[in-house]
Design a protein around this motif. Structure first.
Motif, PDB file in Angstrom:
ATOM      1  N   GLN A  98      26.479  52.864  15.814  1.00  0.00           N
ATOM      2  CA  GLN A  98      25.364  52.225  16.518  1.00  0.00           C
ATOM      3  C   GLN A  98      24.189  53.167  16.817  1.00  0.00           C
ATOM      4  O   GLN A  98      23.034  52.824  16.522  1.00  0.00           O
ATOM      5  N   PRO A  99      24.417  54.357  17.416  1.00  0.00           N
ATOM      6  CA  PRO A  99      23.255  55.197  17.765  1.00  0.00           C
ATOM      7  C   PRO A  99      22.455  55.662  16.560  1.00  0.00           C
ATOM      8  O   PRO A  99      21.255  55.923  16.675  1.00  0.00           O
ATOM      9  N   TYR A 100      23.088  55.763  15.397  1.00  0.00           N
ATOM     10  CA  TYR A 100      22.377  56.171  14.189  1.00  0.00           C
ATOM     11  C   TYR A 100      21.557  55.006  13.637  1.00  0.00           C
ATOM     12  O   TYR A 100      20.411  55.183  13.219  1.00  0.00           O
ATOM     13  N   GLU A 102      20.418  52.471  15.312  1.00  0.00           N
ATOM     14  CA  GLU A 102      19.348  52.123  16.241  1.00  0.00           C
ATOM     15  C   GLU A 102      18.309  53.228  16.398  1.00  0.00           C
ATOM     16  O   GLU A 102      17.305  53.039  17.096  1.00  0.00           O
ATOM     17  N   GLN A 104      18.722  56.293  17.727  1.00  0.00           N
ATOM     18  CA  GLN A 104      18.891  57.210  18.853  1.00  0.00           C
ATOM     19  C   GLN A 104      19.302  58.606  18.377  1.00  0.00           C
ATOM     20  O   GLN A 104      19.083  59.594  19.077  1.00  0.00           O
ATOM     21  N   ARG A 105      19.918  58.669  17.199  1.00  0.00           N
ATOM     22  CA  ARG A 105      20.280  59.941  16.584  1.00  0.00           C
ATOM     23  C   ARG A 105      19.810  59.930  15.136  1.00  0.00           C
ATOM     24  O   ARG A 105      19.757  58.869  14.513  1.00  0.00           O
ATOM     25  N   LYS A 132      15.275  51.577  11.373  1.00  0.00           N
ATOM     26  CA  LYS A 132      16.200  51.411  12.492  1.00  0.00           C
ATOM     27  C   LYS A 132      16.084  49.985  13.007  1.00  0.00           C
ATOM     28  O   LYS A 132      15.033  49.362  12.922  1.00  0.00           O
TER      29      LYS A 132
END
Length: 242
Positions: A98-100, A102, A104-105, A132
């Motif tokens: 998820q963070p990749y 979206e 965030q990373r 993203k």
């Protein structure tokens, strides 16, 4: 390419630095819903819409996108799909991805600056500013989505941290993402050069034990339909020996 009733393997084409490439998302549908597994590179929305139309599935029927993982060639056209759909399409992925997805990373396998400079301008732009988009729902190992006869998530880390594969229960089709490839007429294990953790990726193949698929769809290499059960079993036996 028709896999079986209600399952189509899309063939999306791009010209890369090493020549033409083909990417193979999977479309699953019934009378009510259509589900897309992976989305190709940025700029492939038109190919996806055309392939859905050719399969007889209206784009407006799309209800969900399932991402096997974060890589650019899997998430690339997601923002365009969501914009074109205008709402009503949910995005599924594993929590570790998820963070990749979206933004965030940075993507786990983003290229270093030196490598970027050697790429064609349009490819360089993709890596320098990866797409993203939101993830609406997180998938857990063994979870079955109530679409199209049941779509089961199989946690197969290694290629990336939160890579998943999918098993279409009613159709008995295994969608592997990049957990394996189909090359030279045979199912093969993960490609080391593009795999984050090769040892874990090879171990993850055992998650397919007990499955009896009539067909296997690999994102790279395409459709394995001839002796799919036997080919999968042979691959698992080879992987167990490593």
């Amino acid at each position: 390419m028709r896999v079986t009733k209600g399952v189509e393997m899309l063939e999306l084409h791009a010209q890369g630095s090493n020549g033409p490439s083909v990417y193979c998302p999977t479309l699953v549908w019934d009378e009510k819903d259509a589900i897309l597994i992976d989305t190709g590179l940025p700029g492939m929305l038109g190919q996806i819409q055309a392939a859905m139309e050719q399969a007889g599935v209206p784009f407006q029927q799309l209800r969900a996108v399932i991402l096997t993982h974060q890589d650019l060639d899997h998430i690339g056209s997601l923002p365009a799909i969501l914009e074109a759909a205008g709402g009503g399409v949910e995005v599924y992925a594993h929590a570790l991805e998820q963070p990749y997805i979206e933004g965030q990373r940075p993507l786990l396998k983003s290229l270093p600056p030196g490598a970027l400079e050697k790429l064609p301008p349009h490819v360089r732009a993709m890596f320098a500013n990866p797409p993203k988009a939101r993830v609406d729902k997180l998938l857990e190992d063994g979870q079955v989505l109530p679409y199209c006869g049941g779509i089961r998530a199989i946690f197969t880390p290694g290629h990336t941290l939160g890579h998943i594969s999918l098993y279409l229960e009613e159709q008995q089709v295994l969608v592997t993402g990049d957990a394996m490839v189909y090359a030279n007429g045979a199912l093969q294990g993960p490609v080391p050069q593009v795999t984050h953790d090769v040892e874990t990726a090879v171990q993850s193949l055992q998650k397919f034990s007990g499955l009896q698929p009539d067909a296997v769809v690999c994102y790279h290499g395409g459709l394995c339909k001839e002796n799919a059960k036997e080919q999968l079993q042979a691959l698992l036996e080879r992987a167990a020996e490593k």
